[in-house]
Design a protein around this motif. Structure first.
Motif, mmCIF file in Angstrom:
data_model
loop_
_atom_site.group_PDB
_atom_site.id
_atom_site.type_symbol
_atom_site.label_atom_id
_atom_site.label_comp_id
_atom_site.label_asym_id
_atom_site.label_seq_id
_atom_site.Cartn_x
_atom_site.Cartn_y
_atom_site.Cartn_z
ATOM 1 N N TYR A 181 73.247 119.929 54.059
ATOM 2 C CA TYR A 181 72.719 119.948 55.570
ATOM 3 C C TYR A 181 72.968 118.626 56.178
ATOM 4 O O TYR A 181 72.781 118.267 57.317
ATOM 5 N N ARG A 182 72.974 117.490 55.120
ATOM 6 C CA ARG A 182 72.788 116.255 55.319
ATOM 7 C C ARG A 182 74.204 115.521 55.325
ATOM 8 O O ARG A 182 74.083 114.166 55.305
ATOM 9 N N VAL B 102 72.404 125.351 52.836
ATOM 10 C CA VAL B 102 71.005 125.111 52.926
ATOM 11 C C VAL B 102 69.887 125.506 51.999
ATOM 12 O O VAL B 102 69.162 124.909 51.424
ATOM 13 N N PRO B 103 70.395 126.549 51.209
ATOM 14 C CA PRO B 103 69.662 127.005 49.909
ATOM 15 C C PRO B 103 70.098 125.723 48.953
ATOM 16 O O PRO B 103 71.072 125.602 48.307
ATOM 17 N N ILE B 104 68.847 125.037 48.702
ATOM 18 C CA ILE B 104 68.820 123.831 47.657
ATOM 19 C C ILE B 104 69.745 124.056 46.464
ATOM 20 O O ILE B 104 69.074 125.085 45.687
ATOM 21 N N GLY C 195 70.832 116.602 46.878
ATOM 22 C CA GLY C 195 69.631 115.475 46.982
ATOM 23 C C GLY C 195 68.820 115.350 45.939
ATOM 24 O O GLY C 195 69.030 115.870 44.724
ATOM 25 N N ASP C 196 67.788 114.447 45.906
ATOM 26 C CA ASP C 196 67.061 113.896 44.836
ATOM 27 C C ASP C 196 66.218 115.392 44.709
ATOM 28 O O ASP C 196 66.087 115.856 43.430
ATOM 29 N N GLY C 197 65.644 116.196 45.587
ATOM 30 C CA GLY C 197 64.927 117.339 45.456
ATOM 31 C C GLY C 197 65.627 118.272 44.676
ATOM 32 O O GLY C 197 65.377 118.794 43.765
ATOM 33 N N ALA C 198 66.976 118.478 45.231
ATOM 34 C CA ALA C 198 67.977 119.540 44.598
ATOM 35 C C ALA C 198 68.211 119.351 43.052
ATOM 36 O O ALA C 198 68.303 120.362 42.471
ATOM 37 N N ASN D 13 67.474 109.960 48.624
ATOM 38 C CA ASN D 13 66.898 109.295 49.665
ATOM 39 C C ASN D 13 65.483 109.063 49.731
ATOM 40 O O ASN D 13 64.767 109.196 50.698
ATOM 41 N N TRP E 180 63.058 110.986 49.358
ATOM 42 C CA TRP E 180 62.032 112.271 49.774
ATOM 43 C C TRP E 180 62.712 113.565 49.728
ATOM 44 O O TRP E 180 63.937 113.807 49.864
ATOM 45 N N ALA E 181 61.947 114.446 49.453
ATOM 46 C CA ALA E 181 62.392 116.092 49.711
ATOM 47 C C ALA E 181 61.386 116.656 50.406
ATOM 48 O O ALA E 181 60.341 116.910 50.027
ATOM 49 N N HIS F 96 62.616 114.758 58.145
ATOM 50 C CA HIS F 96 63.404 115.490 57.385
ATOM 51 C C HIS F 96 64.358 116.418 58.069
ATOM 52 O O HIS F 96 65.624 116.317 57.853
HETATM 53 C C1 LIG Z 1 66.381 127.289 47.308
HETATM 54 C C2 LIG Z 1 65.503 126.732 48.584
HETATM 55 N N1 LIG Z 1 64.177 126.218 48.340
HETATM 56 C C3 LIG Z 1 63.614 125.617 49.115
HETATM 57 C C4 LIG Z 1 64.378 125.138 50.260
HETATM 58 C C5 LIG Z 1 63.187 124.671 51.354
HETATM 59 N N2 LIG Z 1 63.918 122.940 51.321
HETATM 60 C C6 LIG Z 1 64.802 122.704 52.536
HETATM 61 S S1 LIG Z 1 65.005 121.192 52.423
HETATM 62 C C7 LIG Z 1 64.316 120.787 50.866
HETATM 63 C C8 LIG Z 1 64.034 119.689 50.047
HETATM 64 C C9 LIG Z 1 65.343 119.270 49.527
HETATM 65 O O1 LIG Z 1 65.181 117.814 49.197
HETATM 66 P P1 LIG Z 1 66.534 116.933 48.593
HETATM 67 O O2 LIG Z 1 67.198 117.732 47.856
HETATM 68 O O3 LIG Z 1 65.982 115.688 48.143
HETATM 69 O O4 LIG Z 1 67.572 116.720 50.075
HETATM 70 P P2 LIG Z 1 67.263 116.070 51.487
HETATM 71 O O5 LIG Z 1 66.458 117.036 52.350
HETATM 72 O O6 LIG Z 1 66.177 114.599 51.037
HETATM 73 O O7 LIG Z 1 68.392 115.444 51.908
HETATM 74 C C10 LIG Z 1 63.357 122.098 50.531
HETATM 75 C C11 LIG Z 1 62.683 122.261 49.428
HETATM 76 C C12 LIG Z 1 65.600 125.629 50.631
HETATM 77 N N3 LIG Z 1 66.172 125.230 51.673
HETATM 78 N N4 LIG Z 1 66.205 126.327 49.678
#
Ligand SMILES: Cc1ncc(C[n+]2csc(CCOP(=O)(O)OP(=O)(O)O)c2C)c(N)n1
Ligand SMILES: [Mg+2]
Length: 358
Positions: free
Chosen positions: A89-90, A129-131, A159-162, A189, A191-192, A258
């Motif tokens: 989404y970014r 959107v689903p990470i 993303g780092d969180g993904a 970036n 942050w997650a 975010h």
């Molecule tokens: C499977 C899933 N779990 C949780 C979420 C909720 N969620 C939306 S954005 C996000 C954080 C993602 O962080 P990152 O991958 O670092 O990407 P950034 O937002 O920093 O670009 C989460 C946990 C989601 N969208 N999908």
């Protein structure tokens, strides 16, 4: 004790934070940078407008990419039109570069699924959107390219969180073992949502996650478009030559909340954000281009006017798009709607009429 293997995690960075370029990468072509700068400026202007639309109730939500423009535009600028982008989404900058229309992106964030049905590029994926779900899709895309012997590359953003999700490891492992033409780009970036990088992983880099999958992993300065283009460009061409998958970590900083539903002041220090501004990519590239006499004050003024008009016209087209029929929510679920859903549909339509919703 013997050593089974040792590994190295390379990092590339060329443009310093003042926009000086002491030693460019091999094959560096400065002519390619003005369009990249224009793309980054367009992304920033579009982002600001999208946030303003949300704040005034004209968009449902929006994830700004403020500060990450060099990654997004940089990665798209080394792809060929026939390659396939799998964005998060970014990745507004990458989508715009590849020809997705601004009004389509606005429709999507306005809650209208027609925003994912891009007029072009038809084979790019919609926003995920689903990470990390897109990581598995990218493997499928790359497998199709390989079995058709087609010299195309899938570029999968995450993303780092993904990168903590199983989907990512599974996808990277499969892509490695099958030697698929896919590049995973981790935008680190820091942050997650509210989870800082320090709580995401103990690994000293995200690039080293590639090691377990047996594929090359490299880190680059994600606020340096020259480094982004170099690292991702080499990974894309490697994949195109049939040499398999790779991972590139782009180190940057999310300068915005975010999404518009977030208030980052609740969990991060303003001083950290101000420090990150000193390194932001747009000014950095502008300084370089100005130093090289490739960009003037007049160019800047003309560009701001041009993209302002483009964004305004796109917003007008978005706002003038007739809403989807509300019953579409039900009508495309089943060939024949079950009785309980039919009742819900009727009640919903009546209710909406009575309440005078749009
Ligand atoms: C499977 C899933 N779990 C949780 C979420 C909720 N969620 C939306 S954005 C996000 C954080 C993602 O962080 P990152 O991958 O670092 O990407 P950034 O937002 O920093 O670009 C989460 C946990 C989601 N969208 N999908
Ligand atoms: Mg992140």
């Amino acid at each position: 004790m013997d050593t089974v293997a040792t590994f190295r995690v390379p990092r590339v960075a060329y443009l310093d934070s003042h926009g000086h370029l002491p030693a460019p990468p091999a094959g560096f072509d400065p002519d390619r940078l003005v369009p990249v700068y224009r793309g980054m400026m367009l992304t920033r202007a579009f982002d600001a407008k999208a946030v303003a639309l949300q704040r005034t109730g004209q968009l449902r939500t929006y994830p700004s990419s403020l500060g990450q423009e060099a990654v997004s535009v940089g990665l798209a600028s080394v792809m060929r039109p026939e390659d396939v982008l799998l964005p998060t989404y970014r990745e507004t900058g990458a989508m715009l570069w590849r020809g997705v229309r601004m009004e389509e992106i606005l429709l999507y964030w306005g809650g209208d699924e027609r925003g994912s049905d891009f007029a072009g590029p038809r084979e790019d994926f919609p926003i995920a959107v689903p990470i990390a779900s897109q990581c598995c899709h990218a493997v499928g895309v790359a497998q199709a390219f390989k079995s058709r012997q087609s010299p195309r590359v899938a570029v999968c953003c995450l993303g780092d969180g993904a990168s903590s999700k199983g989907d990512f490891y599974e996808a990277m492992n499969a892509a490695g073992v099958m030697q698929l033409p896919v590049v995973f780009v981790i935008t680190n970036n820091q942050w997650a949502i509210s989870v800082p990088r320090s709580r995401q992983t103990l690994a000293v880099s995200f690039a080293q996650k590639a090691i377990a999958a047996g594929i090359p992993g490299e880190q680059c300065d994600g606020n340096d478009p020259i480094a982004v283009r170099d690292a991702i460009g080499r990974a894309v061409e490697r994949a195109r030559r049939g040499e398999g998958a790779s991972l590139v970590e782009c180190v940057t900083y999310r300068l915005s909340d975010h999404t518009t539903a977030d208030d980052a002041r609740r969990y991060r220090d303003e001083a950290e954000v101000s420090a990150a501004w000193a390194n932001e990519p747009v000014a950095r590239l502008r300084h370089y281009l100005a130093d090289q006499k490739r960009w003037s004050k007049q160019d800047e003024e003309a560009l701001i006017a041009e993209i302002g008009a483009q964004v305004t016209a796109a917003v007008e087209r978005y706002l003038a798009t007739p809403l989807m029929p509300r019953q579409d929510l039900f009508d495309y679920l089943y060939a024949e709607l079950p009785a309980d859903l039919r009742r819900q549909r009727d009640a919903f339509l009546l209710d909406a009429e009575g309440a005078g919703h749009d």
